[in-house]
Design a protein around this motif. Sequence first.
Motif, PDB file in Angstrom:
ATOM      1  N   PRO A  23       7.361  67.237  57.055  1.00 63.12           N
ATOM      2  CA  PRO A  23       6.380  68.116  56.406  1.00 63.12           C
ATOM      3  C   PRO A  23       5.792  69.118  57.391  1.00 63.12           C
TER       4      PRO A  23
ATOM      5  N   TYR B  50       6.127  71.154  52.358  1.00 61.96           N
ATOM      6  CA  TYR B  50       7.377  71.307  53.093  1.00 61.96           C
ATOM      7  C   TYR B  50       7.776  72.776  53.103  1.00 61.96           C
TER       8      TYR B  50
ATOM      9  N   TRP C 142      12.643  63.294  50.292  1.00 68.92           N
ATOM     10  CA  TRP C 142      12.591  64.144  51.474  1.00 68.92           C
ATOM     11  C   TRP C 142      13.256  63.507  52.684  1.00 68.92           C
TER      12      TRP C 142
END
Length: 294
Positions: free
Chosen positions: A119, A239, A106
């Motif tokens: 997030p 997410y 991520w």
Amino acid sequence: VFVVLLLALSVLTFVVLGLSEWRALDVGGGAVLLAGIAVMGALAVFFGRKLLRIPRSWRSLDRALKGRLAKQIVSGRLTSFGPGFSTPGVCYGFGEQRVEAALPFWNEIASDTRSGHGPATAVGLTDLPVRLHLLTLQPDSPPVLLRAEYPMSAESLVAVEEISDADRAAVRREELDARKFMLIFALVPLVGGLFLPPPLFVAAIFAILGMLFGMRSRKLQRGLYKHGVRGVVEEAVVYRLRSPNSSIVSLVHNYRIGGVMYRVEYLGDLVEPGRRVEFEFLDAGLNGPTALVF
């Protein structure tokens, strides 16, 4: 690197052709050639500047993969957990101490851990002793979180099994259900098309999508083994991703079980930390795990 070399080679080719055929070109052809050289040269400079920022991070990452970079251990009683404050990662609180960390996949661990996706939701178990395994790639950037060990991490089970005919049948059943849903959805504009012709085109689009969604997937044809994970959810990180050139937003759930973060894509609700779960997935390489059962 390949893009920069390709653009540089294209610019060099245009320059050589321009010098050799300059006298044979008219005004319009010369202007087009100069414009092509300028555009490709600008793109080569743009991507080249981005490429120059990567070597330092790549060297650190290469040292880490070869075991030449020591990791750090942070342990203590976890009092808070949530999204990062100054970086798009996660933040662990040990009393007054805050530890922000980047997550692999991520965040951009190969270039700059301060960039990447942040997030939308991050919840986890607290008031427990936690041990974080961190790897610092750059002195001025957040470390990469390799592993987070909770007291129940040792109780989780990870197994590797062969893909059975029942797994293939279950996946095929999901594909046929998706086809049926799209075909049923196509009936609405089809009924409207009995009075006005334009909705017939919408019905045709939904019918084509239904046929595409119902095609037999290859994700089980190439794989021979599946991974099974069973344990208590220690962290849940969600997410929110927006599809390119679209307003459709999808939620991607990530659960830490046994100290390891797993990316699980499904249409269910968020599983709160503390609950015991069991799921199976296929390892899709860079695309992450592909969920089979959750």
